[in-house]
Design a protein around this motif. Sequence first.
Motif, PDB file in Angstrom:
ATOM      1  N   GLN A   1     -25.870   6.755  41.584  1.00 36.41           N
ATOM      2  CA  GLN A   1     -24.551   5.438  41.764  1.00 36.41           C
ATOM      3  C   GLN A   1     -23.889   5.046  40.955  1.00 36.41           C
ATOM      4  N   ARG A   2     -22.515   6.119  40.439  1.00 34.86           N
ATOM      5  CA  ARG A   2     -21.559   4.983  40.277  1.00 34.86           C
ATOM      6  C   ARG A   2     -21.188   3.697  40.113  1.00 34.86           C
ATOM      7  N   ILE A   3     -21.735   2.856  39.151  1.00 32.95           N
ATOM      8  CA  ILE A   3     -21.036   1.468  39.125  1.00 32.95           C
ATOM      9  C   ILE A   3     -20.123   1.086  37.978  1.00 32.95           C
ATOM     10  N   LEU A   4     -19.634   0.045  38.277  1.00 31.96           N
ATOM     11  CA  LEU A   4     -18.440  -0.400  37.702  1.00 31.96           C
ATOM     12  C   LEU A   4     -19.274  -1.720  37.102  1.00 31.96           C
TER      13      LEU A   4
ATOM     14  N   ALA B   1     -31.174   0.721  34.256  1.00 29.92           N
ATOM     15  CA  ALA B   1     -33.025   1.103  33.968  1.00 29.92           C
ATOM     16  C   ALA B   1     -33.462   1.294  35.678  1.00 29.92           C
ATOM     17  N   LEU B   2     -32.366   0.809  36.428  1.00 31.66           N
ATOM     18  CA  LEU B   2     -32.568   1.580  37.558  1.00 31.66           C
ATOM     19  C   LEU B   2     -32.273   2.927  38.829  1.00 31.66           C
ATOM     20  N   GLY B   3     -31.510   3.854  37.854  1.00 33.96           N
ATOM     21  CA  GLY B   3     -31.138   4.781  37.596  1.00 33.96           C
ATOM     22  C   GLY B   3     -29.519   4.832  38.380  1.00 33.96           C
ATOM     23  N   GLY B   4     -28.882   3.940  37.626  1.00 37.22           N
ATOM     24  CA  GLY B   4     -27.550   3.804  38.114  1.00 37.22           C
ATOM     25  C   GLY B   4     -26.847   4.771  36.994  1.00 37.22           C
ATOM     26  N   ASP B   5     -25.414   4.664  36.970  1.00 32.93           N
ATOM     27  CA  ASP B   5     -24.313   5.431  36.240  1.00 32.93           C
ATOM     28  C   ASP B   5     -23.306   4.718  36.333  1.00 32.93           C
ATOM     29  N   VAL B   6     -23.499   3.536  34.868  1.00 29.37           N
ATOM     30  CA  VAL B   6     -22.994   2.458  34.485  1.00 29.37           C
ATOM     31  C   VAL B   6     -21.552   3.079  33.657  1.00 29.37           C
ATOM     32  N   VAL B   7     -20.336   2.717  33.833  1.00 31.59           N
ATOM     33  CA  VAL B   7     -19.116   2.273  33.767  1.00 31.59           C
ATOM     34  C   VAL B   7     -18.728   1.015  33.063  1.00 31.59           C
ATOM     35  N   GLU B   8     -18.357   0.470  32.116  1.00 30.60           N
ATOM     36  CA  GLU B   8     -18.486  -0.781  32.043  1.00 30.60           C
ATOM     37  C   GLU B   8     -16.632  -0.823  31.813  1.00 30.60           C
ATOM     38  N   TYR B   9     -16.292  -1.249  31.862  1.00 34.19           N
ATOM     39  CA  TYR B   9     -14.693  -1.840  32.509  1.00 34.19           C
ATOM     40  C   TYR B   9     -14.584  -3.319  32.715  1.00 34.19           C
TER      41      TYR B   9
ATOM     42  N   ILE C   1     -19.053  -1.605  42.322  1.00 34.39           N
ATOM     43  CA  ILE C   1     -18.393  -2.398  41.527  1.00 34.39           C
ATOM     44  C   ILE C   1     -18.912  -3.879  41.291  1.00 34.39           C
ATOM     45  N   THR C   2     -19.339  -4.452  40.283  1.00 32.62           N
ATOM     46  CA  THR C   2     -19.651  -6.017  40.452  1.00 32.62           C
ATOM     47  C   THR C   2     -19.060  -6.763  39.829  1.00 32.62           C
ATOM     48  N   PHE C   3     -19.288  -7.726  40.688  1.00 29.90           N
ATOM     49  CA  PHE C   3     -17.987  -8.817  40.306  1.00 29.90           C
ATOM     50  C   PHE C   3     -18.663 -10.487  39.845  1.00 29.90           C
ATOM     51  N   THR C   4     -18.887 -10.534  38.976  1.00 29.97           N
ATOM     52  CA  THR C   4     -19.563 -12.050  38.520  1.00 29.97           C
ATOM     53  C   THR C   4     -19.413 -12.961  38.242  1.00 29.97           C
ATOM     54  N   SER C   5     -17.332 -13.182  38.346  1.00 28.66           N
ATOM     55  CA  SER C   5     -16.711 -14.325  38.100  1.00 28.66           C
ATOM     56  C   SER C   5     -15.756 -14.508  39.379  1.00 28.66           C
ATOM     57  N   SER C   6     -15.382 -15.054  39.998  1.00 28.08           N
ATOM     58  CA  SER C   6     -13.921 -15.261  40.819  1.00 28.08           C
ATOM     59  C   SER C   6     -12.367 -14.270  39.034  1.00 28.08           C
TER      60      SER C   6
END
Length: 502
Positions: free
Chosen positions: A255-258, A275-283, A436-441
Amino acid sequence: MSKGYVYLVGAGPGDEELITVKGLRCIQEADVILYDRLANPALLKNKRDEAECIDVGKSPKRHAYTQEEINELLVLQAHKGKTVTRLKGGDPYVFGRGGEEALALRKARIPFEVVPGITSAIAVPNYGGIPVTHRNVSTSFHVITGHEDPLKEKSSVNYEALAKLEGTLVFLMGVGNLEEIVNQLRRYGKPKETPIALVHQGTTAKQRTVTGTLESIVTVVKEKKITSPSVIVIGEVVRLQDELNWFESLPLHGQRILVTRTREQASQLSTKLKALGGDVVEYPTIEIRPAQDIEGVNAKLKRIHQGDYIIFTSVNGVKAFFERLKALKMDVREMGPGKLVAIGPATAKALEEKGLLVEVIPETYVAEGIIDCLKESIKEGDKVFLPRANIARKALNEGLEALGAQVEEIEIYETVLPVQGEQHLRELLVEGIDWITFTSSSTVQNFMDLLGKEDRHLLESVKIASIGPITGKTAKKLGLPVDVQAKEYTIAGLVQAMMEVQ
């Protein structure tokens, strides 16, 4: 000028965490880094800001530099007095031509050191669920190049001897020659039923493993479109792959995760997802900066001892608060007797790391939770200080004032759009993003501002994960359907929510 020093460093098989501690230190201390195609570029984020990075990677169809040019470049940079780190995929001395580079340095009288790396010959089969040795199955393994010098008139690989071995055969760089390898082994008597596997992009989130027999594997590889880089494993140990395929069984594998958090904070979430196998892209879609009205902030901090309560609503607020105290040469004891309130466990932990105990943490980690927690204890006229961001919601201020408190807000930091190209975001989405993960408004708002209305169609197949109801509400208001929302409004809660829908 003093003579430079060169480190020939094995970067490991692909996963950035599979580099040695010493190898990482060589990156951190380098003036110049020459890196390969097979060295994970994420390792470069550990370099010093002023360090120069040179891509000297070679692929089967493209050579940015010839090997001779790389040798010359190492010598040239060292003669300038630089500390040079030559970052090579796997181990420098396992089909990495590290020996040639070391000889060139010795000839030029350049001092050097070789830092071993985890070779893909062992690590990649491991991540593919294949032990290269196994009791009662294989008592030896043999590593062979699958890509010999094309100028050689005759192969130096003794396929007749290899075909007779009962141990595991591991071919590196052999995808392009797979049919030849298989035909030669069968020609000299290796049974056509012999199990064989190819592990593509091993130890990374893009890893794929295919299996077959010497008779079927060429067709399987064509059908599955397996290309370089891949490791070829031949032998009875391949039969263990179904049972031992731990890596590709991870819940977020492939899973490619932004991740849109600030660059400083992204690592915690990224680490959990990887650690859970995700393909992480930091943007990062937000950047934290000191408040513009420093004088106003300073004046309020000098009155902080007057507070009956000091309420912190983020880790960023805690960090900015103590950075400002330090700049003012204020002792923490000057904070006075006010009770400390933290919006959640992460913020509480940041305060505890400063040696301060938090009296109040709400059950729900939002402004409304704080108000609900304090409604029985706040008295008319109590003084409350709120060190927070310039764009924070006013719900907390209004709720506290409704309880009779005198609220003094300290806009101690600002969240702004980072300087980065909108084009890069578009390219990432075109390449394909699953989450896509969002951690704040503010991460949501800034993301949508960067994306623009004309490119919103790129989000049609993307799942949205929100850390909590306030962030989720902002996303929905901006037209983003929220697929997953954390039950506990923390990073751990966000990750757990994503796992539950897989």
